[in-house]
Scaffold this active site. Structure first.
Site, PDB file in Angstrom:
ATOM      1  N   GLY A   1       0.968  -1.320   0.101  1.00 32.75           N
ATOM      2  CA  GLY A   1       0.038  -0.144  -0.163  1.00 32.75           C
ATOM      3  C   GLY A   1       1.002   1.310  -0.008  1.00 32.75           C
TER       4      GLY A   1
ATOM      5  N   LEU B   1       0.477   3.788  -2.167  1.00 34.28           N
ATOM      6  CA  LEU B   1       0.888   3.417  -3.388  1.00 34.28           C
ATOM      7  C   LEU B   1       1.632   4.693  -4.117  1.00 34.28           C
ATOM      8  CD1 LEU B   1      -2.042   1.440  -4.934  1.00 34.28           C
ATOM      9  CD2 LEU B   1       0.163   0.368  -3.909  1.00 34.28           C
ATOM     10  N   HIS B   2       2.736   4.686  -4.699  1.00 32.15           N
ATOM     11  CA  HIS B   2       3.179   5.867  -5.462  1.00 32.15           C
ATOM     12  C   HIS B   2       3.314   5.347  -6.918  1.00 32.15           C
ATOM     13  CE1 HIS B   2       6.646   3.327  -5.443  1.00 32.15           C
ATOM     14  NE2 HIS B   2       6.762   3.146  -3.943  1.00 32.15           N
ATOM     15  N   ASP B   3       4.107   6.088  -7.842  1.00 35.86           N
ATOM     16  CA  ASP B   3       4.027   6.253  -9.314  1.00 35.86           C
ATOM     17  C   ASP B   3       4.767   4.713  -9.421  1.00 35.86           C
ATOM     18  OD1 ASP B   3       2.643   8.381  -9.706  1.00 35.86           O
ATOM     19  OD2 ASP B   3       4.357   9.655 -10.267  1.00 35.86           O
ATOM     20  N   GLY B   4       5.751   4.299  -8.889  1.00 34.02           N
ATOM     21  CA  GLY B   4       6.604   3.009  -9.071  1.00 34.02           C
ATOM     22  C   GLY B   4       5.244   2.132  -8.916  1.00 34.02           C
ATOM     23  N   HIS B   5       4.593   1.893  -7.973  1.00 30.69           N
ATOM     24  CA  HIS B   5       3.293   0.786  -7.886  1.00 30.69           C
ATOM     25  C   HIS B   5       2.537   1.144  -9.165  1.00 30.69           C
ATOM     26  CE1 HIS B   5       4.077   1.218  -3.536  1.00 30.69           C
ATOM     27  NE2 HIS B   5       4.422  -0.017  -3.830  1.00 30.69           N
TER      28      HIS B   5
ATOM     29  N   GLN C   1       7.570 -10.037   7.607  1.00 30.82           N
ATOM     30  CA  GLN C   1       8.693  -9.575   7.004  1.00 30.82           C
ATOM     31  C   GLN C   1       9.356  -8.498   7.532  1.00 30.82           C
ATOM     32  OE1 GLN C   1       6.322  -8.595   3.073  1.00 30.82           O
ATOM     33  NE2 GLN C   1       7.925  -6.971   3.022  1.00 30.82           N
TER      34      GLN C   1
ATOM     35  N   ASP D   1      13.317  -3.218  -5.708  1.00 31.07           N
ATOM     36  CA  ASP D   1      13.704  -4.285  -4.857  1.00 31.07           C
ATOM     37  C   ASP D   1      14.394  -5.183  -5.489  1.00 31.07           C
ATOM     38  OD1 ASP D   1      12.685  -3.023  -2.389  1.00 31.07           O
ATOM     39  OD2 ASP D   1      11.031  -2.925  -3.688  1.00 31.07           O
TER      40      ASP D   1
ATOM     41  N   GLN E   1      14.580  -8.841  -3.973  1.00 28.06           N
ATOM     42  CA  GLN E   1      13.471  -9.289  -3.665  1.00 28.06           C
ATOM     43  C   GLN E   1      12.815 -10.072  -4.925  1.00 28.06           C
ATOM     44  OE1 GLN E   1       9.801  -7.707  -1.425  1.00 28.06           O
ATOM     45  NE2 GLN E   1       9.246  -7.138  -3.553  1.00 28.06           N
TER      46      GLN E   1
HETATM   47  O1  PAF Z   1       7.645  -5.047  -2.038  1.00 30.07           O
HETATM   48  C1  PAF Z   1       6.842  -5.176  -1.318  1.00 30.07           C
HETATM   49  O2  PAF Z   1       6.126  -4.106  -1.302  1.00 30.07           O
HETATM   50  C2  PAF Z   1       6.521  -6.403  -0.586  1.00 30.07           C
HETATM   51  O3  PAF Z   1       7.840  -6.758  -0.285  1.00 30.07           O
HETATM   52  C3  PAF Z   1       5.577  -7.370  -0.952  1.00 30.07           C
HETATM   53  C4  PAF Z   1       6.227  -8.151  -2.440  1.00 30.07           C
HETATM   54  C5  PAF Z   1       4.205  -6.744  -1.149  1.00 30.07           C
HETATM   55  C6  PAF Z   1       5.347  -8.662  -0.043  1.00 30.07           C
HETATM   56  O4  PAF Z   1       4.866  -8.308   1.121  1.00 30.07           O
END
Ligand code: PAF
Length: 285
Positions: free
Chosen positions: A34, A36-40, A64, A153, A156
């Site tokens: 959540g 949310l920014h322009d990357g999302h 996490q 990330d 990730q």
């Molecule tokens: O990159 C994120 O925002 C989080 O690590 C993810 C992938 C939503 C998992 O909780």
């Protein structure tokens, strides 16, 4: 454009996904925490382009975060996030509570070895186990054909790709480019923590990486030289406290010693005041 449905119960999302699958529709998943920014937005945009239906998950995943991390302060704004999702044409926002995800005597985790122990894994020992566990659940709940992750990330993304490959999960993992502010700072929900002075200082991350990239463009292939160029630039900013400056193999994420002969990830983590920021670039030879 119709409002996305906001659903908190995993079984209800699974039911909707099952119906879509029966109709032969493809599903895209954008996992987020959540704020949310322009990357999302770029991930969501791509997912909408490439799939018949899109599910955005908004879940600040407690498992996490380490004990001294920012779980309680992590920024949240469901109303603004819903507006972003609506404007992009998202079908479902999956917004569970921790009890919906982990409530029922939860005992199972997914852990990727080795590549989670380096880079961010050194200072965040529980982080990637939490990420792979929740991403696995989100993939199962959404029944998605494709899942979208940002290159910011980078570790990730590499870890999720490895999990999907090793566990034969039937999903395509789509990596999307870093989206930056005008001055170069990579967009991140955590940029919100920066004071105005820190915000100015934070541009040192992308500036130091740009210097390294320029050197590599000119033909420099010595990993130590790349690392020292970045460290020198970072040292000019008094508010910057580097955690790591790394040149690693793009796939194994192991440090490159000596000359670079394969594609690399050049990645840094730097504290600006109490905010930990990351940035990177990939370099193909
Ligand atoms: O990159 C994120 O925002 C989080 O690590 C993810 C992938 C939503 C998992 O909780």
């Amino acid at each position: 454009m119709s409002k996305p449905q906001i659903i908190s119960n995993p079984a209800d999302v699974q039911k909707a996904a099952r119906e879509w699958k029966k109709e032969g529709l493809s599903i895209g998943l954008v996992p987020t925490m959540g704020y949310l920014h322009d990357g999302h937005r770029s991930l969501i945009h791509k997912a909408v382009e490439q799939n018949d239906r899109v599910i955005v998950s908004i879940f600040v995943n407690p498992i996490q975060f380490g004990p001294n991390e920012d779980l309680d302060n992590y920024p949240r704004d469901l109303e603004a996030d819903t507006a972003v999702c609506e404007s992009e044409g998202v079908d479902i926002i999956f917004h569970p509570e921790p009890k919906d995800m982990y409530g029922d005597h939860f005992l199972t985790h997914v852990e990727v070895d080795e590549i989670t122990k380096v880079l961010c894994g050194r200072s965040r020992p529980v982080h990637f186990k939490g990420v792979t566990t929740v991403v696995n659940k989100l993939m199962n709940i959404s029944k998605a054909d494709r899942a979208y992750f940002g290159q910011k990330d980078a570790q990730q993304l590499a870890v999720v790709k490895k999990m999907v490959k090793d566990l034969n999960i039937d999903i395509e993992v789509v990596g999307c480019p870093i989206v930056r502010e005008e001055d170069g700072l990579a967009k991140s929900s955590r940029n919100k923590y920066l004071s105005p002075e820190e915000r100015k200082a934070a541009v040192v991350l992308s500036r130091s990486l740009n210097r390294a990239h320029a050197l590599m463009d000119e033909g420099e292939r010595n990993a130590d030289k790349i690392r020292s160029t970045i460290s020198d630039e970072l040292s000019k900013e008094p508010l910057a406290d580097p955690e790591y400056v790394s040149v690693v193999d793009s796939e194994t994420l192991q440090d490159i010693k000596g000359d670079i002969n394969d594609p690399v990830l050049v990645a840094i983590a730097v504290r600006i005041g109490s905010t930990r920021l990351i940035d990177n670039f990939s370099f193909e030879l």
